[in-house]
Design a protein around this motif. Structure first.
Motif, PDB file in Angstrom:
ATOM      1  N   ALA A  85       0.828  -1.203   0.000  1.00 33.68           N
ATOM      2  CA  ALA A  85       0.000   0.000   0.000  1.00 33.68           C
ATOM      3  C   ALA A  85       0.866   1.258   0.000  1.00 33.68           C
ATOM      4  CB  ALA A  85      -0.925  -0.003   1.217  1.00 33.68           C
ATOM      5  N   PHE A  86       1.940   1.261   0.789  1.00 37.19           N
ATOM      6  CA  PHE A  86       2.821   2.430   0.844  1.00 37.19           C
ATOM      7  C   PHE A  86       3.532   2.647  -0.489  1.00 37.19           C
ATOM      8  CE2 PHE A  86       7.040   4.275   1.535  1.00 37.19           C
ATOM      9  CZ  PHE A  86       6.699   5.472   2.146  1.00 37.19           C
ATOM     10  N   THR A  87       4.031   1.571  -1.090  1.00 40.49           N
ATOM     11  CA  THR A  87       4.767   1.673  -2.351  1.00 40.49           C
ATOM     12  C   THR A  87       3.890   2.232  -3.467  1.00 40.49           C
ATOM     13  OG1 THR A  87       6.184  -0.182  -1.717  1.00 40.49           O
ATOM     14  CG2 THR A  87       6.108   0.412  -4.059  1.00 40.49           C
ATOM     15  N   PHE A  88       2.709   1.667  -3.620  1.00 35.14           N
ATOM     16  CA  PHE A  88       1.826   2.166  -4.667  1.00 35.14           C
ATOM     17  C   PHE A  88       1.204   3.505  -4.293  1.00 35.14           C
ATOM     18  CE2 PHE A  88       1.655  -2.386  -6.049  1.00 35.14           C
ATOM     19  CZ  PHE A  88       2.189  -2.168  -7.308  1.00 35.14           C
ATOM     20  N   GLY A  89       1.144   3.796  -2.996  1.00 34.49           N
ATOM     21  CA  GLY A  89       0.698   5.122  -2.572  1.00 34.49           C
ATOM     22  C   GLY A  89       1.625   6.208  -3.086  1.00 34.49           C
ATOM     23  N   LEU A  90       2.928   5.918  -3.124  1.00 35.06           N
ATOM     24  CA  LEU A  90       3.890   6.886  -3.681  1.00 35.06           C
ATOM     25  C   LEU A  90       3.567   7.196  -5.138  1.00 35.06           C
ATOM     26  CD1 LEU A  90       7.228   5.468  -2.205  1.00 35.06           C
ATOM     27  CD2 LEU A  90       5.973   7.484  -1.423  1.00 35.06           C
ATOM     28  N   VAL A  91       3.198   6.164  -5.895  1.00 34.66           N
ATOM     29  CA  VAL A  91       2.873   6.355  -7.317  1.00 34.66           C
ATOM     30  C   VAL A  91       1.595   7.166  -7.477  1.00 34.66           C
ATOM     31  CG1 VAL A  91       2.351   5.184  -9.484  1.00 34.66           C
ATOM     32  CG2 VAL A  91       4.046   4.207  -7.911  1.00 34.66           C
ATOM     33  N   HIS A  92       0.567   6.798  -6.718  1.00 33.65           N
ATOM     34  CA  HIS A  92      -0.708   7.502  -6.826  1.00 33.65           C
ATOM     35  C   HIS A  92      -0.586   8.951  -6.370  1.00 33.65           C
ATOM     36  CE1 HIS A  92      -3.760   4.200  -7.611  1.00 33.65           C
ATOM     37  NE2 HIS A  92      -2.610   3.545  -7.529  1.00 33.65           N
ATOM     38  N   GLY A  93       0.276   9.215  -5.385  1.00 38.79           N
ATOM     39  CA  GLY A  93       0.445  10.583  -4.892  1.00 38.79           C
ATOM     40  C   GLY A  93       0.995  11.520  -5.954  1.00 38.79           C
ATOM     41  N   ILE A  94       1.926  11.021  -6.776  1.00 42.76           N
ATOM     42  CA  ILE A  94       2.451  11.849  -7.868  1.00 42.76           C
ATOM     43  C   ILE A  94       1.337  12.139  -8.871  1.00 42.76           C
ATOM     44  CG2 ILE A  94       4.190  12.000  -9.685  1.00 42.76           C
ATOM     45  CD1 ILE A  94       5.876  10.020  -8.087  1.00 42.76           C
ATOM     46  N   GLY A  95       0.416  11.180  -9.034  1.00 36.77           N
ATOM     47  CA  GLY A  95      -0.734  11.420  -9.889  1.00 36.77           C
ATOM     48  C   GLY A  95      -1.624  12.518  -9.334  1.00 36.77           C
ATOM     49  N   PHE A  96      -1.806  12.549  -8.007  1.00 34.53           N
ATOM     50  CA  PHE A  96      -2.575  13.620  -7.394  1.00 34.53           C
ATOM     51  C   PHE A  96      -1.923  14.975  -7.644  1.00 34.53           C
ATOM     52  CE2 PHE A  96      -4.196  10.514  -3.979  1.00 34.53           C
ATOM     53  CZ  PHE A  96      -5.345  10.261  -4.702  1.00 34.53           C
ATOM     54  N   ALA A  97      -0.596  15.000  -7.619  1.00 32.42           N
ATOM     55  CA  ALA A  97       0.118  16.264  -7.782  1.00 32.42           C
ATOM     56  C   ALA A  97      -0.150  16.893  -9.138  1.00 32.42           C
ATOM     57  CB  ALA A  97       1.624  16.046  -7.593  1.00 32.42           C
ATOM     58  N   SER A  98      -0.468  16.073 -10.139  1.00 29.79           N
ATOM     59  CA  SER A  98      -0.758  16.625 -11.464  1.00 29.79           C
ATOM     60  C   SER A  98      -1.990  17.508 -11.440  1.00 29.79           C
ATOM     61  CB  SER A  98      -0.945  15.488 -12.474  1.00 29.79           C
ATOM     62  OG  SER A  98      -2.083  14.706 -12.145  1.00 29.79           O
ATOM     63  N   ALA A  99      -2.868  17.295 -10.451  1.00 33.23           N
ATOM     64  CA  ALA A  99      -4.063  18.131 -10.340  1.00 33.23           C
ATOM     65  C   ALA A  99      -3.716  19.544  -9.903  1.00 33.23           C
ATOM     66  CB  ALA A  99      -5.037  17.521  -9.347  1.00 33.23           C
ATOM     67  N   LEU A 100      -2.589  19.709  -9.192  1.00 35.55           N
ATOM     68  CA  LEU A 100      -2.169  21.025  -8.725  1.00 35.55           C
ATOM     69  C   LEU A 100      -1.107  21.656  -9.609  1.00 35.55           C
ATOM     70  CD1 LEU A 100      -1.853  20.319  -4.885  1.00 35.55           C
ATOM     71  CD2 LEU A 100      -3.739  21.436  -6.068  1.00 35.55           C
ATOM     72  N   ALA A 101      -0.449  20.837 -10.435  1.00 35.95           N
ATOM     73  CA  ALA A 101       0.713  21.319 -11.183  1.00 35.95           C
ATOM     74  C   ALA A 101       0.363  22.431 -12.159  1.00 35.95           C
ATOM     75  CB  ALA A 101       1.367  20.157 -11.934  1.00 35.95           C
ATOM     76  N   GLY A 102      -0.791  22.314 -12.815  1.00 38.87           N
ATOM     77  CA  GLY A 102      -1.131  23.283 -13.843  1.00 38.87           C
ATOM     78  C   GLY A 102      -1.770  24.549 -13.329  1.00 38.87           C
ATOM     79  N   LEU A 103      -1.959  24.671 -12.014  1.00 39.96           N
ATOM     80  CA  LEU A 103      -2.653  25.833 -11.486  1.00 39.96           C
ATOM     81  C   LEU A 103      -1.772  27.060 -11.376  1.00 39.96           C
ATOM     82  CD1 LEU A 103      -4.757  24.139  -8.644  1.00 39.96           C
ATOM     83  CD2 LEU A 103      -5.349  24.499 -11.043  1.00 39.96           C
ATOM     84  N   GLY A 104      -0.467  26.857 -11.252  1.00 33.12           N
ATOM     85  CA  GLY A 104       0.431  28.002 -11.134  1.00 33.12           C
ATOM     86  C   GLY A 104       0.226  28.783  -9.854  1.00 33.12           C
ATOM     87  N   LEU A 105      -0.004  28.085  -8.738  1.00 37.89           N
ATOM     88  CA  LEU A 105      -0.207  28.759  -7.462  1.00 37.89           C
ATOM     89  C   LEU A 105       1.044  29.503  -7.019  1.00 37.89           C
ATOM     90  CD1 LEU A 105      -2.131  26.060  -5.411  1.00 37.89           C
ATOM     91  CD2 LEU A 105      -2.965  28.333  -5.953  1.00 37.89           C
ATOM     92  N   GLU A 106       0.819  30.624  -6.321  1.00 39.89           N
ATOM     93  CA  GLU A 106       1.958  31.321  -5.731  1.00 39.89           C
ATOM     94  C   GLU A 106       2.621  30.407  -4.707  1.00 39.89           C
ATOM     95  OE1 GLU A 106       0.745  35.357  -4.399  1.00 39.89           O
ATOM     96  OE2 GLU A 106      -1.172  34.765  -5.261  1.00 39.89           O
ATOM     97  N   ARG A 107       3.937  30.473  -4.655  1.00 40.20           N
ATOM     98  CA  ARG A 107       4.668  29.558  -3.772  1.00 40.20           C
ATOM     99  C   ARG A 107       4.326  29.789  -2.300  1.00 40.20           C
ATOM    100  NH1 ARG A 107       8.360  25.989  -5.042  1.00 40.20           N
ATOM    101  NH2 ARG A 107       9.805  25.193  -3.484  1.00 40.20           N
TER     102      ARG A 107
END
Length: 323
Positions: free
Chosen positions: A231-253
């Motif tokens: 669960a932890f190993t594949f959680g790492l993979v799925h988490g990077i997938g979640f990050a794609s939802a925020l990547a294109g927003l261009g939020l202020e740091r």
């Protein structure tokens, strides 16, 4: 007797009402870039499955808007902005203001709170933090509940592990894994191309389907023996997938840590709600004490494997088409 009817019911609910894709963005991004003092050019930089003409956008009274141009005169872009008619396809809108000689500013609008007051400063206020929390918690909930591949993986874990503390520890390990990789990816510490990553996420579900078949044959698969590690190993993979939802927003740091926290809280709320729903269906199935044919035991595993392989080949074709 395993709960194959419950699994098939949840599986149908996940894949039938929508296209066989996952993690669709439900947050629109509207950018106002200042081209000369008081004059802005507005454009949608992220607009998921909804036409801008259907959104009712109202700007401060002293501003004249005719997209893509907006003129606010000497006062500049300050005052209330209202966006209504967001509907079910867009849960929130991130408004980005990029002035000529100042720091970019970000504001969030949701269907529950359709009005935001634009300030002439980049310093966040208490209202900004409250709006940020409300928006990104809702965004995280929407994102996980629309992420059929993620929920299908969690369903497979529940099938293999069962209930009790063993399931609690397994889901916790999965949460820790995808939270860590989500944070690392959001801050740019790691980066994986989105299309190959989505193909790997589909393969993780195929793996779980194979593990279910092994368990039904009386074999102790890797997930049955080491559920937390898997669960932890594949959680790492799925988490990077979640990050794609925020990547294109261009939020202020400066706003990214809070947005990331609130988004992750929303993801966990949605995931917990799904787990509780599945457990409630299993409890109801036990109460019915139905006698089911033995051949039905194999249906969930093959259904999960077939759907995830369909996703994998579709995503693999996208990867090959992009090369």
């Amino acid at each position: 007797m395993r709960y194959w009817r419950v699994t098939l019911l949840v599986l149908a609910a996940l894949i039938l009402p929508r296209q066989l894709d996952a993690h669709e963005a439900t947050l629109g991004v509207l950018e106002f870039r200042e081209v000369r003092p008081g004059a802005f050019v507005g454009r949608w930089t992220m607009e998921p499955s909804i036409g801008a003409a259907r959104v009712d956008l109202r700007v401060p009274p002293h501003c004249f808007l005719r997209l893509p141009e907006m003129n606010c005169g000497e006062k500049g872009l300050v005052g209330p902005i209202t966006i209504t008619n967001l509907g079910a396809d867009m849960s929130a809108v991130l408004i980005k203001v990029i002035p000529i000689g100042g720091e970019p500013r970000s504001y969030t609008i949701s269907s529950a709170n359709p009005v935001v007051s634009l300030l002439g400063t980049s310093d966040p206020t208490l209202q900004t933090w409250v709006e940020l929390a409300r928006t990104y918690v809702n965004y995280g909930i929407d994102h996980i509940l629309l992420g059929a591949d993620h929920l299908l993986f969690v369903l497979g874990l529940i099938w293999i592990v069962g209930g009790g503390w063993r399931l609690v520890k397994t889901i916790t390990a999965f949460t820790v894994g995808h939270s860590a990789s989500l944070a690392a990816a959001a801050f740019g510490l790691i980066g994986v191309p989105e299309r190959p990553l989505n193909a790997c996420i589909a393969l993780s579900i195929v793996f779980v389907g194979v593990e279910i078949v092994k368990q039904q044959r009386g074999e102790a698969g890797l997930t049955a023996r080491y559920p937390w590690a898997v669960a932890f190993t594949f959680g790492l993979v799925h988490g990077i997938g979640f990050a794609s939802a925020l990547a294109g927003l261009g939020l202020e740091r400066r706003l990214l840590p809070a947005a990331l926290l609130f988004f992750n809280v929303g993801v966990e709320i949605g995931q917990l709600a799904f787990v509780l729903l599945v457990l409630a269906l299993i409890w109801a199935h036990r109460r019915l004490d139905a006698v089911l044919p033995r051949w039905g035991d194999a249906l969930p595993a093959y259904a999960i494997g077939s759907v995830s392989m369909f996703w994998f080949f579709g995503r693999l074709l996208r990867v090959l088409a992009a090369t």
